[in-house]
Design an enzyme around this catalytic site. Structure first.
Site, short mmCIF file in Angstrom:
data_model
loop_
_atom_site.label_atom_id
_atom_site.label_comp_id
_atom_site.label_asym_id
_atom_site.label_seq_id
_atom_site.Cartn_x
_atom_site.Cartn_y
_atom_site.Cartn_z
N HIS A 117 -34.84 17.52 2.95
CA HIS A 117 -34.56 17.47 1.51
C HIS A 117 -34.40 18.87 0.91
O HIS A 117 -33.74 19.03 -0.11
CB HIS A 117 -35.64 16.68 0.78
CG HIS A 117 -35.80 15.31 1.35
ND1 HIS A 117 -34.81 14.36 1.26
CD2 HIS A 117 -36.81 14.75 2.06
CE1 HIS A 117 -35.20 13.26 1.88
NE2 HIS A 117 -36.41 13.47 2.38
N ASP A 125 -39.11 11.59 -28.63
CA ASP A 125 -38.56 11.36 -29.97
C ASP A 125 -39.34 10.21 -30.59
O ASP A 125 -40.36 9.76 -30.04
CB ASP A 125 -37.03 11.13 -29.93
CG ASP A 125 -36.63 9.79 -29.34
OD1 ASP A 125 -37.53 9.03 -28.89
OD2 ASP A 125 -35.43 9.48 -29.32
N THR A 144 -34.50 4.86 -24.24
CA THR A 144 -34.10 4.41 -22.90
C THR A 144 -34.45 5.41 -21.81
O THR A 144 -34.46 5.06 -20.63
CB THR A 144 -32.56 4.24 -22.84
OG1 THR A 144 -31.97 5.50 -23.19
CG2 THR A 144 -32.09 3.15 -23.79
N HIS A 200 -38.39 12.95 -2.30
CA HIS A 200 -37.06 13.40 -1.86
C HIS A 200 -36.41 14.41 -2.79
O HIS A 200 -35.62 15.23 -2.34
CB HIS A 200 -36.11 12.18 -1.73
CG HIS A 200 -36.40 11.34 -0.53
ND1 HIS A 200 -35.55 10.38 -0.06
CD2 HIS A 200 -37.48 11.32 0.32
CE1 HIS A 200 -36.07 9.80 1.01
NE2 HIS A 200 -37.25 10.34 1.26
N CYS A 226 -37.88 8.99 -24.45
CA CYS A 226 -37.09 8.55 -25.61
C CYS A 226 -36.95 7.03 -25.48
O CYS A 226 -37.71 6.42 -24.71
CB CYS A 226 -35.76 9.28 -25.71
SG CYS A 226 -34.63 9.04 -24.34
C1 RB5 Z 1 -33.08 6.63 -30.63
O1 RB5 Z 1 -32.75 5.55 -31.40
C2 RB5 Z 1 -32.50 6.48 -29.22
O2 RB5 Z 1 -31.12 6.62 -29.27
C3 RB5 Z 1 -33.11 7.48 -28.28
O3 RB5 Z 1 -34.48 7.33 -28.27
C4 RB5 Z 1 -32.70 7.39 -26.82
O4 RB5 Z 1 -32.82 6.10 -26.33
C5 RB5 Z 1 -31.43 8.04 -26.46
O5 RB5 Z 1 -31.01 8.04 -25.31
#
Ligand code: RB5
Length: 152
Positions: free
Chosen positions: A133, A8, A67, A98, A65
């Site tokens: 595994h 994203d 996080t 694993h 993305c």
């Molecule tokens: C976008 O602002 C953020 O929410 C997205 O990139 C991500 O971290 C969602 O889990």
């Protein structure tokens, strides 16, 4: 090996770095976007990459993305997907040894580009260990089959 890659808006810079790395390593990679800087919804891009891997069309995927959490949630909804959020080297290695992870997820706002590139290097070059595994992965597949059959 061919890799499907997607992100994203929060993962775009890191995605470009990862694509350059894969190109320099001679690993074929298909970019599923996003490619503009405007805010987009991560499920739209997570879905494209996960579908390509889940269907067997592409060997493995990388999703980025902010996080890495949102992309992980999306990817693990798909049959046969074992997506692993790896923001450190040890987790990246273990996710292959694993868990035979077939999608690597990175947090573009969490890891710096040099660490992320090292994570990718390890993740693409580490084989699945197999043995005990396999039994565990088979159990995951059985859970998936049961849930699909019962629709819950
Ligand atoms: C976008 O602002 C953020 O929410 C997205 O990139 C991500 O971290 C969602 O889990």
């Amino acid at each position: 090996m061919t890799i499907a890659i997607g992100c994203d808006h929060a993962g775009i810079e890191l995605k470009n770095e990862v694509i350059s790395l894969l190109n320099s390593l001679g690993v074929e990679c298909i970019d599923y976007g996003t490619n503009g800087s405007e805010s987009v919804d991560y499920p739209d891009f997570g879905e494209k990459v996960s579908e390509a891997v889940s269907s067997g069309e592409i060997d493995r995927g990388i999703l980025i993305c902010g996080t890495g959490i949102g992309m992980s949630i999306v990817a693990n909804k798909f049959p046969r997907i074992r997506a692993s959020l790896c923001n450190d080297l040890f987790t990246a290695k273990m996710s292959r040894l694993h868990n035979d992870a077939n999608i690597l997820v990175l947090g573009g706002r969490i890891v710096g580009k040099d660490l992320a590139k090292e994570i990718v290097r390890i993740w693409i070059s580490t084989p699945f260990e197999g043995e005990r595994h396999c039994i565990r992965l088979k159990k995951i597949s059985q859970i998936e089959e049961r849930l699909t059959k019962h629709g819950s």
